[in-house]
Design a protein around this motif. Structure first.
Motif, PDB file in Angstrom:
ATOM      1  N   TYR A 113       1.163  -5.482  -6.858  1.00  0.00           N
ATOM      2  CA  TYR A 113       0.236  -5.149  -5.785  1.00  0.00           C
ATOM      3  C   TYR A 113      -0.869  -4.247  -6.329  1.00  0.00           C
ATOM      4  O   TYR A 113      -0.609  -3.355  -7.133  1.00  0.00           O
ATOM      5  CB  TYR A 113       0.960  -4.417  -4.649  1.00  0.00           C
ATOM      6  N   ALA A 114      -2.086  -4.507  -5.906  1.00  0.00           N
ATOM      7  CA  ALA A 114      -3.224  -3.634  -6.200  1.00  0.00           C
ATOM      8  C   ALA A 114      -4.054  -3.528  -4.924  1.00  0.00           C
ATOM      9  O   ALA A 114      -4.306  -4.532  -4.256  1.00  0.00           O
ATOM     10  CB  ALA A 114      -4.064  -4.199  -7.343  1.00  0.00           C
ATOM     11  N   SER A 115      -4.464  -2.318  -4.605  1.00  0.00           N
ATOM     12  CA  SER A 115      -5.163  -2.092  -3.331  1.00  0.00           C
ATOM     13  C   SER A 115      -6.441  -2.914  -3.215  1.00  0.00           C
ATOM     14  O   SER A 115      -6.797  -3.356  -2.127  1.00  0.00           O
ATOM     15  CB  SER A 115      -5.473  -0.610  -3.148  1.00  0.00           C
ATOM     16  N   TYR A 116      -7.117  -3.156  -4.310  1.00  0.00           N
ATOM     17  CA  TYR A 116      -8.368  -3.922  -4.280  1.00  0.00           C
ATOM     18  C   TYR A 116      -8.146  -5.431  -4.266  1.00  0.00           C
ATOM     19  O   TYR A 116      -9.060  -6.211  -4.079  1.00  0.00           O
ATOM     20  CB  TYR A 116      -9.239  -3.556  -5.498  1.00  0.00           C
ATOM     21  N   HIS A 117      -6.897  -5.858  -4.473  1.00  0.00           N
ATOM     22  CA  HIS A 117      -6.612  -7.287  -4.625  1.00  0.00           C
ATOM     23  C   HIS A 117      -5.557  -7.812  -3.648  1.00  0.00           C
ATOM     24  O   HIS A 117      -5.572  -8.967  -3.279  1.00  0.00           O
ATOM     25  CB  HIS A 117      -6.159  -7.537  -6.075  1.00  0.00           C
ATOM     26  N   GLU A 129       0.824  -1.207   0.000  1.00  0.00           N
ATOM     27  CA  GLU A 129       0.000   0.000   0.000  1.00  0.00           C
ATOM     28  C   GLU A 129       0.860   1.259   0.000  1.00  0.00           C
ATOM     29  O   GLU A 129       1.799   1.392   0.777  1.00  0.00           O
ATOM     30  CB  GLU A 129      -0.924   0.000   1.207  1.00  0.00           C
ATOM     31  N   GLN A 160       2.426  -0.349  -7.955  1.00  0.00           N
ATOM     32  CA  GLN A 160       2.193  -1.736  -8.358  1.00  0.00           C
ATOM     33  C   GLN A 160       3.334  -2.688  -8.027  1.00  0.00           C
ATOM     34  O   GLN A 160       3.118  -3.866  -7.811  1.00  0.00           O
ATOM     35  CB  GLN A 160       1.979  -1.802  -9.867  1.00  0.00           C
TER      36      GLN A 160
END
Length: 120
Positions: free
Chosen positions: A84-88, A53, A57
């Motif tokens: 990395y993705a905040s929703y995943h 976070e 990415q």
């Protein structure tokens, strides 16, 4: 057994065990991998990581591999790559054998703002 043989055994294991790579990217270890490196007389430790976070990415962790009786002299470093993705959350993609390389970087730092004013 020499370091080259140990490297190849470890690399072959990682190529066949995606789940272990995922755990290592998260700086964790699977029981099967722990058994393998213990049998080889190899230790591991995390030396660097990036991502999550607020960091975009890119997501990775670098793990060093060393003889248990010589922790200060690693024979291999592997970077476990992902995204990395905040929703995943984070996902593992692949790994690379890496080496530490020191580089010089130039940055342009802002000076005192009052020094930037043009005086007439």
């Amino acid at each position: 057994m020499n370091d080259m043989n140990k490297k190849q055994i470890i690399i072959d294991f990682l190529n066949e065990n995606n789940n272990t790579c995922k755990h290592l990217m998260w700086e964790d270890i699977t029981e099967e991998f722990e058994e393998l490196i213990t049998e080889l007389g190899v230790g591991i430790s995390s030396v660097d990581s990036y991502g999550g976070e607020g960091q975009g990415q890119e997501f990775w962790a670098v793990i060093k591999f060393f003889e248990i009786d010589n922790k200060e002299k690693p024979f291999m470093h592997i970077r476990f790559n992902g995204w990395y993705a905040s929703y995943h959350g984070s996902e593992y993609t692949d790994f690379d054998i890496v080496e530490e390389k020191e580089i010089m970087t130039t940055i342009w730092d802002v000076v005192n703002e009052t020094d930037n004013l043009i005086k007439e």
